[in-house]
Design an enzyme around this catalytic site. Sequence first.
Site, PDB file in Angstrom:
ATOM      1  N   ARG A  28      -3.252 -10.349   4.716  1.00 54.10           N
ATOM      2  CA  ARG A  28      -3.633 -10.365   3.292  1.00 54.10           C
ATOM      3  C   ARG A  28      -2.472  -9.800   2.471  1.00 54.10           C
ATOM      4  NH1 ARG A  28      -5.924  -6.807  -0.357  1.00 54.10           N
ATOM      5  NH2 ARG A  28      -7.458  -7.685  -1.795  1.00 54.10           N
TER       6      ARG A  28
ATOM      7  N   LYS B 199       0.822  -1.220   0.000  1.00 54.35           N
ATOM      8  CA  LYS B 199       0.000   0.000   0.000  1.00 54.35           C
ATOM      9  C   LYS B 199       0.852   1.266   0.000  1.00 54.35           C
ATOM     10  CE  LYS B 199      -4.337  -2.030   1.309  1.00 54.35           C
ATOM     11  NZ  LYS B 199      -5.368  -2.302   2.302  1.00 54.35           N
TER      12      LYS B 199
HETATM   13  N1  HH2 Z   1      -7.334  -4.024   0.678  1.00 51.36           N
HETATM   14  C1  HH2 Z   1      -7.674  -3.988  -0.622  1.00 51.36           C
HETATM   15  C2  HH2 Z   1      -8.734  -4.769  -1.107  1.00 51.36           C
HETATM   16  N2  HH2 Z   1      -9.412  -5.593  -0.274  1.00 51.36           N
HETATM   17  N3  HH2 Z   1      -9.752  -6.499   1.892  1.00 51.36           N
HETATM   18  C3  HH2 Z   1      -9.427  -6.560   3.186  1.00 51.36           C
HETATM   19  N4  HH2 Z   1     -10.094  -7.366   4.022  1.00 51.36           N
HETATM   20  N5  HH2 Z   1      -8.399  -5.805   3.700  1.00 51.36           N
HETATM   21  C4  HH2 Z   1      -7.671  -4.957   2.914  1.00 51.36           C
HETATM   22  O1  HH2 Z   1      -6.769  -4.270   3.447  1.00 51.36           O
HETATM   23  C5  HH2 Z   1      -8.015  -4.850   1.537  1.00 51.36           C
HETATM   24  C6  HH2 Z   1      -9.077  -5.658   1.038  1.00 51.36           C
HETATM   25  C7  HH2 Z   1      -6.914  -3.116  -1.561  1.00 51.36           C
HETATM   26  O2  HH2 Z   1      -5.786  -3.768  -2.047  1.00 51.36           O
HETATM   27  P1  HH2 Z   1      -5.696  -4.546  -3.458  1.00 51.36           P
HETATM   28  O3  HH2 Z   1      -6.738  -5.604  -3.559  1.00 51.36           O
HETATM   29  O4  HH2 Z   1      -4.322  -5.023  -3.626  1.00 51.36           O
HETATM   30  O5  HH2 Z   1      -5.924  -3.416  -4.547  1.00 51.36           O
HETATM   31  P2  HH2 Z   1      -7.161  -2.956  -5.414  1.00 51.36           P
HETATM   32  O6  HH2 Z   1      -8.246  -2.556  -4.492  1.00 51.36           O
HETATM   33  O7  HH2 Z   1      -6.601  -1.803  -6.221  1.00 51.36           O
HETATM   34  O8  HH2 Z   1      -7.587  -4.106  -6.288  1.00 51.36           O
END
Ligand code: HH2
Length: 335
Positions: free
Chosen positions: A314, A279
């Site tokens: 995660r 992040k």
């Molecule tokens: N962060 C993201 C998405 N889903 N779910 C949980 N439970 N906790 C988190 O911190 C979280 C999440 C955002 O990260 P990412 O999926 O890598 O990116 P994007 O939203 O751009 O697909």
Amino acid sequence: MSYYLRPISMSDPARPAGALALAGGWCWFDRVEVLSREEAPRIVGLGDLTAAERGRLSAPRHDFGELSMDTPRVMGILNITPDSFSDGGLFLRPEAALMQARRMADGADILDIGGESTRPGAAEVSVSDETQRTAPVIAALREGGLALPISIDTRKAAVAEAAFATGATILNDVTALRFDPAMAGVAASAGVPVVLMHSIETPITMQDDPRYEDVLLDVYDALAARLAVAEAAGIARDRLAIDPGIGFGKTLEHNLALLARLSVFHDLGVPVLLGASRKRFIGTIGAEAEAARRMPGSLAVALAGVAQGMQMIRVHDVAETRQALRLWQAATRGY
Ligand code: HH2
């Protein structure tokens, strides 16, 4: 006045006789930081807590998605999106998504599949696009014999339903059932475990000057309220987990205030998930503009979370996280 109890988490091999296991897990504590909105924090010993308070902080957590919570669990991220902040576009083709899922299945305890980016500023994806991205990949993984728990990372009830029908077994909702009024009912009738993540507003607006009175206590209260909503909708507490939502409507300072005192969330009595992988704050502090190159910083934050008893982490970099965890555990145990 409301008090919040934060067990001061230790992983030292010299564990005093009266110390308690933190949430029944791998850390222990014999002191607690008492936080409130009105008074300065103070540190007390276990003798200053009631038996019920000691029980809440130390009781083993229920299994989540058939996984015991007495060892740190790794949730591998698979974003089937064109625009996710670190892996956008890499796994949009179903064959690429399947290959990545199979690669991660090696070290992951849960696969978290998402079809909509929720990065700051991301636009909403239609139900049909999001379903088309996720459900066929989940179905193909199950047809190929993958037995791991699969969580569907969505805020939309129809997308979740399609995912459960094809083999997803956990709901991961970054809005903690806030976004879609039908979501709580769908999760309750599917009987699946649910991750309730803290966020504010929507991805479009969440980073426009987010403000809290006290970010740690505000997020704690908000998660307590969402746990109550979920329970009232028929999702039993032993099917719930919480997540402070790093980066979702939070400044760098907010994220750091949460990370420093994550162990306060154990007082809510359910497993806690931490998602910090790659992040933006890792890029800022670690001086790395490119998200895909933030694995070292992500490992450091994951281990800091595990040292505060976070039951689930995660991550994008599953194999690297698994290796770091094994070594953290071995080095802190001393054998
Ligand atoms: N962060 C993201 C998405 N889903 N779910 C949980 N439970 N906790 C988190 O911190 C979280 C999440 C955002 O990260 P990412 O999926 O890598 O990116 P994007 O939203 O751009 O697909």
